[in-house]
Design a protein around this motif. Structure first.
Motif, PDB file in Angstrom:
ATOM      1  N   VAL A 192     -14.543  -6.920 -15.385  1.00 45.48           N
ATOM      2  CA  VAL A 192     -14.152  -6.742 -13.981  1.00 45.48           C
ATOM      3  C   VAL A 192     -12.777  -6.087 -13.958  1.00 45.48           C
ATOM      4  O   VAL A 192     -11.873  -6.511 -14.686  1.00 45.48           O
ATOM      5  CB  VAL A 192     -14.099  -8.087 -13.238  1.00 45.48           C
ATOM      6  N   VAL A 193     -12.623  -5.044 -13.143  1.00 45.54           N
ATOM      7  CA  VAL A 193     -11.354  -4.311 -13.073  1.00 45.54           C
ATOM      8  C   VAL A 193     -10.840  -4.306 -11.635  1.00 45.54           C
ATOM      9  O   VAL A 193     -11.591  -4.005 -10.704  1.00 45.54           O
ATOM     10  CB  VAL A 193     -11.525  -2.849 -13.559  1.00 45.54           C
ATOM     11  N   LEU A 194      -9.566  -4.655 -11.452  1.00 46.07           N
ATOM     12  CA  LEU A 194      -8.901  -4.555 -10.160  1.00 46.07           C
ATOM     13  C   LEU A 194      -7.764  -3.552 -10.272  1.00 46.07           C
ATOM     14  O   LEU A 194      -6.876  -3.707 -11.115  1.00 46.07           O
ATOM     15  CB  LEU A 194      -8.363  -5.921  -9.723  1.00 46.07           C
ATOM     16  N   VAL A 195      -7.812  -2.523  -9.447  1.00 45.88           N
ATOM     17  CA  VAL A 195      -6.805  -1.464  -9.464  1.00 45.88           C
ATOM     18  C   VAL A 195      -5.900  -1.656  -8.256  1.00 45.88           C
ATOM     19  O   VAL A 195      -6.365  -1.672  -7.114  1.00 45.88           O
ATOM     20  CB  VAL A 195      -7.461  -0.072  -9.427  1.00 45.88           C
ATOM     21  N   CYS A 196      -4.606  -1.797  -8.505  1.00 44.38           N
ATOM     22  CA  CYS A 196      -3.630  -2.096  -7.447  1.00 44.38           C
ATOM     23  C   CYS A 196      -2.724  -0.888  -7.232  1.00 44.38           C
ATOM     24  O   CYS A 196      -1.830  -0.617  -8.043  1.00 44.38           O
ATOM     25  CB  CYS A 196      -2.808  -3.327  -7.835  1.00 44.38           C
ATOM     26  N   LEU A 197      -2.944  -0.187  -6.135  1.00 43.27           N
ATOM     27  CA  LEU A 197      -2.218   1.048  -5.843  1.00 43.27           C
ATOM     28  C   LEU A 197      -1.556   0.959  -4.471  1.00 43.27           C
ATOM     29  O   LEU A 197      -1.818   0.046  -3.701  1.00 43.27           O
ATOM     30  CB  LEU A 197      -3.176   2.245  -5.873  1.00 43.27           C
ATOM     31  N   GLY A 198      -0.703   1.931  -4.172  1.00 45.47           N
ATOM     32  CA  GLY A 198      -0.075   1.961  -2.859  1.00 45.47           C
ATOM     33  C   GLY A 198       1.179   2.805  -2.854  1.00 45.47           C
ATOM     34  O   GLY A 198       1.383   3.659  -3.718  1.00 45.47           O
ATOM     35  N   THR A 199       2.030   2.532  -1.879  1.00 45.70           N
ATOM     36  CA  THR A 199       3.258   3.321  -1.727  1.00 45.70           C
ATOM     37  C   THR A 199       4.494   2.437  -1.831  1.00 45.70           C
ATOM     38  O   THR A 199       5.292   2.578  -2.726  1.00 45.70           O
ATOM     39  CB  THR A 199       3.260   4.068  -0.385  1.00 45.70           C
ATOM     40  N   GLY A 200       4.652   1.483  -0.896  1.00 47.83           N
ATOM     41  CA  GLY A 200       5.848   0.649  -0.911  1.00 47.83           C
ATOM     42  C   GLY A 200       7.049   1.396  -0.365  1.00 47.83           C
ATOM     43  O   GLY A 200       7.002   2.599  -0.087  1.00 47.83           O
ATOM     44  N   VAL A 201       8.149   0.675  -0.224  1.00 47.58           N
ATOM     45  CA  VAL A 201       9.347   1.267   0.394  1.00 47.58           C
ATOM     46  C   VAL A 201      10.011   2.298  -0.509  1.00 47.58           C
ATOM     47  O   VAL A 201      10.867   3.056  -0.043  1.00 47.58           O
ATOM     48  CB  VAL A 201      10.368   0.175   0.778  1.00 47.58           C
ATOM     49  N   ASP A 202       9.655   2.348  -1.789  1.00 43.50           N
ATOM     50  CA  ASP A 202      10.199   3.398  -2.651  1.00 43.50           C
ATOM     51  C   ASP A 202       9.716   4.767  -2.193  1.00 43.50           C
ATOM     52  O   ASP A 202      10.413   5.773  -2.336  1.00 43.50           O
ATOM     53  CB  ASP A 202       9.774   3.180  -4.106  1.00 43.50           C
ATOM     54  N   GLU A 206      11.158   3.546   6.995  1.00 41.13           N
ATOM     55  CA  GLU A 206      11.745   4.167   8.179  1.00 41.13           C
ATOM     56  C   GLU A 206      12.681   5.290   7.758  1.00 41.13           C
ATOM     57  O   GLU A 206      13.500   5.128   6.853  1.00 41.13           O
ATOM     58  CB  GLU A 206      12.505   3.135   9.012  1.00 41.13           C
ATOM     59  N   ALA A 207      12.546   6.435   8.416  1.00 43.58           N
ATOM     60  CA  ALA A 207      13.352   7.630   8.141  1.00 43.58           C
ATOM     61  C   ALA A 207      12.996   8.269   6.801  1.00 43.58           C
ATOM     62  O   ALA A 207      13.692   9.146   6.323  1.00 43.58           O
ATOM     63  CB  ALA A 207      14.847   7.324   8.195  1.00 43.58           C
ATOM     64  N   LYS A 208      11.892   7.817   6.194  1.00 47.07           N
ATOM     65  CA  LYS A 208      11.426   8.442   4.948  1.00 47.07           C
ATOM     66  C   LYS A 208       9.920   8.628   5.074  1.00 47.07           C
ATOM     67  O   LYS A 208       9.121   7.924   4.456  1.00 47.07           O
ATOM     68  CB  LYS A 208      11.759   7.583   3.728  1.00 47.07           C
ATOM     69  N   ASP A 209       9.527   9.577   5.912  1.00 44.80           N
ATOM     70  CA  ASP A 209       8.113   9.832   6.156  1.00 44.80           C
ATOM     71  C   ASP A 209       7.567  10.834   5.146  1.00 44.80           C
ATOM     72  O   ASP A 209       8.309  11.557   4.485  1.00 44.80           O
ATOM     73  CB  ASP A 209       7.907  10.379   7.572  1.00 44.80           C
ATOM     74  N   ARG A 210       6.238  10.872   5.068  1.00 47.58           N
ATOM     75  CA  ARG A 210       5.584  11.821   4.171  1.00 47.58           C
ATOM     76  C   ARG A 210       4.730  12.784   4.984  1.00 47.58           C
ATOM     77  O   ARG A 210       4.307  12.487   6.087  1.00 47.58           O
ATOM     78  CB  ARG A 210       4.705  11.089   3.162  1.00 47.58           C
TER      79      ARG A 210
END
Length: 228
Positions: A192-202, A206-210
């Motif tokens: 069983v594999v769980l992949v944990c991805l995302g962005t986070g505040v890094d 706020e004031a750091k949009d993509r």
């Protein structure tokens, strides 16, 4: 509103905000802020004294209810500490809120929820930059929690009693450096594999949009390698 060119000055912004019902400006540490223009707007007749009183009243009512103006000994909130905040009752309530806030897009063949008895003897791999990095798990304007109360996906899954292996693949959310060989090794040996991805505040805050919603760096590649 000024930054988005809805208004042309702090004075216009203050007038528009107060007239629209806004009664609080988040400008901590700023001596020159929008709501400092309210006296000028009042003098010019752009807002009325009654409107100003109506905006201020709920703010001070809330502060009074919180005991801000009472002696500390009279304020029931002054005696609250971690033994109360992290009590079993409150932790169970937090767990219930977390469980009920999940959004499950797919659940092929009833894979979830993972149950301890079903994982007995199974090899479980937890991978990705969010798998075991407490620092990146909290969003913008989050408090600074005590480390012992932080449960990363890896830490939580290890409590199920399964044989858990782990690799981040990349050490931070930007994922500029990616160890494919290590990921393939860990994933290849798992049931069983769980992949944990995302962005986070890094990556975004706020004031750091993509400009797009793509996973940053090599995260998509990491996901594809795990699936393959």
């Amino acid at each position: 509103m000024l930054g988005h060119h809805y208004t042309q000055s702090f004075l216009e912004t203050a007038v528009a905000s107060v007239n629209a019902g806004c009664n609080l400006e988040l400008s901590y540490g700023m001596r020159n802020n929008v709501f400092m223009r309210i006296p000028q707007a009042l003098a010019m007749g752009n807002i009325t004294l009654q409107m100003l009183r109506d905006r201020v009243r709920p703010l001070f009512y809330t502060r009074m209810r919180l005991g801000e103006f009472d002696p500390p000994a009279m304020n029931p909130y002054s005696s609250l500490d971690l033994s109360v905040v992290q009590s079993p009752e409150h932790r169970n309530l937090s767990l219930e809120a977390a469980v009920k806030s999940f959004v499950l897009l797919k659940n092929v063949r009833g894979t979830l929820p993972l149950r301890a008895q079903a994982l007995s003897g199974q090899r479980l791999a937890v991978v990705g930059p969010f798998a075991d990095n407490p620092r990146v798990l909290f969003g913008d304007y989050a408090p600074v929690p005590e480390p012992q109360y932080i449960y990363t996906p890896r830490r939580g899954l290890e409590m199920l009693g399964a044989n858990v292996s782990f690799t981040a693949g990349c050490s931070e959310p930007w994922c500029k450096w990616y160890s494919r060989a290590e990921l393939v090794r860990v994933v290849g040996a798992a049931d069983v594999v769980l992949v944990c991805l995302g962005t986070g505040v890094d990556v975004e805050t706020e004031a750091k949009d993509r400009s797009d919603l793509s996973l940053p760096g090599h995260q998509l590649e990491l996901l594809q390698d795990a699936v393959q």
